[in-house]
Design a protein around this motif. Sequence first.
Motif, mmCIF file in Angstrom:
data_model
loop_
_atom_site.group_PDB
_atom_site.id
_atom_site.type_symbol
_atom_site.label_atom_id
_atom_site.label_comp_id
_atom_site.label_asym_id
_atom_site.label_seq_id
_atom_site.Cartn_x
_atom_site.Cartn_y
_atom_site.Cartn_z
ATOM 1 N N SER A 65 45.689 -7.113 5.765
ATOM 2 C CA SER A 65 46.817 -6.232 5.451
ATOM 3 C C SER A 65 47.649 -6.771 4.286
ATOM 4 O O SER A 65 48.323 -6.011 3.600
ATOM 5 N N PHE A 66 47.582 -8.078 4.050
ATOM 6 C CA PHE A 66 48.436 -8.715 3.041
ATOM 7 C C PHE A 66 47.952 -10.146 2.883
ATOM 8 O O PHE A 66 47.871 -10.876 3.875
ATOM 9 N N SER A 67 47.615 -10.555 1.666
ATOM 10 C CA SER A 67 46.932 -11.843 1.526
ATOM 11 C C SER A 67 47.610 -12.774 0.540
ATOM 12 O O SER A 67 46.982 -13.726 0.078
ATOM 13 N N PHE A 68 48.849 -12.520 0.168
ATOM 14 C CA PHE A 68 49.431 -13.354 -0.881
ATOM 15 C C PHE A 68 49.689 -14.768 -0.364
ATOM 16 O O PHE A 68 50.427 -14.973 0.603
ATOM 17 N N SER A 69 49.075 -15.758 -1.022
ATOM 18 C CA SER A 69 48.955 -17.071 -0.381
ATOM 19 C C SER A 69 50.287 -17.783 -0.174
ATOM 20 O O SER A 69 50.496 -18.414 0.855
ATOM 21 N N TYR A 276 57.617 -4.040 -1.011
ATOM 22 C CA TYR A 276 58.063 -2.900 -1.812
ATOM 23 C C TYR A 276 57.190 -2.810 -3.054
ATOM 24 O O TYR A 276 56.757 -3.829 -3.577
ATOM 25 N N ILE A 277 56.978 -1.596 -3.512
ATOM 26 C CA ILE A 277 56.467 -1.406 -4.865
ATOM 27 C C ILE A 277 57.653 -0.946 -5.706
ATOM 28 O O ILE A 277 58.303 0.061 -5.383
ATOM 29 N N VAL A 278 57.948 -1.703 -6.750
ATOM 30 C CA VAL A 278 59.044 -1.338 -7.648
ATOM 31 C C VAL A 278 58.413 -0.796 -8.934
ATOM 32 O O VAL A 278 57.566 -1.451 -9.542
ATOM 33 N N SER A 279 58.832 0.419 -9.310
ATOM 34 C CA SER A 279 58.234 1.035 -10.499
ATOM 35 C C SER A 279 59.332 1.512 -11.440
ATOM 36 O O SER A 279 60.505 1.604 -11.070
ATOM 37 N N THR A 280 58.919 1.830 -12.655
ATOM 38 C CA THR A 280 59.853 2.343 -13.676
ATOM 39 C C THR A 280 59.408 3.746 -14.071
ATOM 40 O O THR A 280 58.206 4.014 -14.189
ATOM 41 N N VAL A 281 60.385 4.614 -14.271
ATOM 42 C CA VAL A 281 60.073 5.986 -14.702
ATOM 43 C C VAL A 281 59.652 5.950 -16.178
ATOM 44 O O VAL A 281 60.381 5.433 -17.029
ATOM 45 N N MET A 302 48.675 1.901 -3.940
ATOM 46 C CA MET A 302 48.917 2.141 -2.507
ATOM 47 C C MET A 302 47.835 3.115 -2.023
ATOM 48 O O MET A 302 48.133 4.247 -1.656
ATOM 49 N N PRO A 303 46.573 2.700 -2.053
ATOM 50 C CA PRO A 303 45.482 3.663 -1.847
ATOM 51 C C PRO A 303 45.530 4.432 -0.527
ATOM 52 O O PRO A 303 44.959 5.521 -0.426
ATOM 53 N N GLU A 304 46.233 3.898 0.468
ATOM 54 C CA GLU A 304 46.260 4.647 1.739
ATOM 55 C C GLU A 304 47.025 5.967 1.606
ATOM 56 O O GLU A 304 46.832 6.879 2.411
ATOM 57 N N THR A 362 48.609 -2.451 0.819
ATOM 58 C CA THR A 362 48.859 -1.968 -0.542
ATOM 59 C C THR A 362 48.088 -2.877 -1.494
ATOM 60 O O THR A 362 47.033 -2.492 -1.995
ATOM 61 N N MET A 363 48.602 -4.096 -1.690
ATOM 62 C CA MET A 363 47.952 -4.994 -2.653
ATOM 63 C C MET A 363 46.513 -5.323 -2.247
ATOM 64 O O MET A 363 45.660 -5.515 -3.111
ATOM 65 N N THR A 364 46.235 -5.395 -0.966
ATOM 66 C CA THR A 364 44.873 -5.764 -0.572
ATOM 67 C C THR A 364 43.878 -4.629 -0.843
ATOM 68 O O THR A 364 42.675 -4.859 -0.868
ATOM 69 N N LYS A 365 44.380 -3.412 -1.022
ATOM 70 C CA LYS A 365 43.478 -2.296 -1.323
ATOM 71 C C LYS A 365 43.628 -1.803 -2.757
ATOM 72 O O LYS A 365 42.889 -0.913 -3.181
ATOM 73 N N ALA A 366 44.609 -2.344 -3.473
ATOM 74 C CA ALA A 366 44.925 -1.803 -4.797
ATOM 75 C C ALA A 366 43.773 -2.002 -5.778
ATOM 76 O O ALA A 366 43.030 -2.973 -5.692
ATOM 77 N N HIS A 367 43.632 -1.074 -6.712
ATOM 78 C CA HIS A 367 42.604 -1.233 -7.744
ATOM 79 C C HIS A 367 43.128 -0.784 -9.103
ATOM 80 O O HIS A 367 44.279 -0.332 -9.213
ATOM 81 N N VAL A 368 42.287 -0.938 -10.110
ATOM 82 C CA VAL A 368 42.780 -0.838 -11.491
ATOM 83 C C VAL A 368 42.144 0.337 -12.252
ATOM 84 O O VAL A 368 41.915 0.246 -13.457
ATOM 85 N N PHE A 369 41.904 1.432 -11.573
ATOM 86 C CA PHE A 369 41.369 2.629 -12.207
ATOM 87 C C PHE A 369 42.204 2.975 -13.447
ATOM 88 O O PHE A 369 43.423 2.847 -13.427
#
Length: 409
Positions: A65-69, A276-281, A302-304, A362-369
């Motif tokens: 679910s979350f792997s940040f070391s 959290y995902i923080v984004s900019t408009v 956030m592929p889910e 989120t991060m564990t499923k995220a990809h770079v399409f």
Amino acid sequence: MSTKQAGANSTRYSLLEDVGALAGGLTRISTPAFVYDEAVLDQLLTHADRLRQEDRCQVLFAIKSFSFSDALKLMAPRLDGFAVSSLFEAKLAQKANTGGGTLHITAPGLRNDEVEEIGSLCDYVSFNSLSQWDMYRDRIKDRASCGLRVNPQLSFLDDERYDPCRPASKLGVPLEDLVSAFHDDPARLAGVRGILFHSNCDSPDFGELLSTVRHLYSSAGSILENLDWINLGGGYLFEDGQNLSGLHQALDFLKSRLDVDVFFEPGSALIRAAGYIVSTVLDVFPSEGSMVAVLDTSINHMPEVFEYDFEPDVVGHDDDAPHKYLLAGCTCLAGDIFGEYRLPDPLKVGDKVIFNNAGSYTMTKAHVFNGIGLPSVYALTAQGEFVHKSTFTFDQYAARWGLGPHAAV
Ligand SMILES: Cc1ncc(COP(=O)(O)O)c(C=O)c1O
């Protein structure tokens, strides 16, 4: 909207929701960013203490679910170990396992060429099928405590996409097959030291866990009596003030009948509210009567959202607020849309939009399409400081496509 997030969104601890207080720090972080909030993480880990129930069960964290070391290292001393699903996760968890807890693995398809290494890294291995048990148990049994993943065949979910007990499930030995195998050929299963089941998803109702435990015992009590351990999997949520009586009763039920160690391995429950995902408009424009705001993130972070068709939480959204926006991701996918949200103030280019309750899967499923880089990672400390942890670089992206010294293809 899917029910997957149901019950998931009522936890509200967030420092980040006090965006005003953090505005200075927020403008300095580079977006898209994944932020994990150490103070919230700390509060979520107090739930692990409640779950232990005076040491009647051991709490692991499922790192899928979350792997940040750095965060795993922070969590490790408060946990009894980690649950992993592959060799890579096992190697990562071992490095983060600063608390001296145990490592547990189950996976639908263990690979022939990884079995020994998995056996040397993991303390507990739950084989997903009888055929994997037949193939590999002799190569692992002297290194790790071996058992089987069982499908209790008791379903609580309407949506098969995330129901481990769906018809013809690939996840675990069906309970009826386990019982017949023990009956027909006990020698085949000599050496089974434990069982794991994971049969729910985002359930706030520990009564379902109790029903599962009772169901297993009534069908396979004589098998359970000879085990050393039972792993209850994850799939449950727990929050402040939540009624844990179903869990207490499940532990009472097991402990009064069996001399087993009990493990519980939540993922989401220990991390979702801390991320959290923080984004900019990047752009705001009208489209056929709607105002579209394009963000520098994407549902691919956030592929889910797409897989399970739900709208993620956004800080500041209020059903009665005056300004309505379709929040969209910045890839070419037409369906790269987070949903329709209402905000108190108009959005303009450069504003921040924050998705809360985004810590798990989120991060564990995220990809770079489309070549949209993964979010940078920051820790938000209890003092309100953003500490930069990592940034996804062009070199990392290029390596996936065969360019550079670390090319993966
Ligand atoms: C075997 C197993 N254990 C634990 C988990 C963690 O589940 P959750 O994040 O829903 O608590 C999963 C999730 O898929 C799983 O498959």
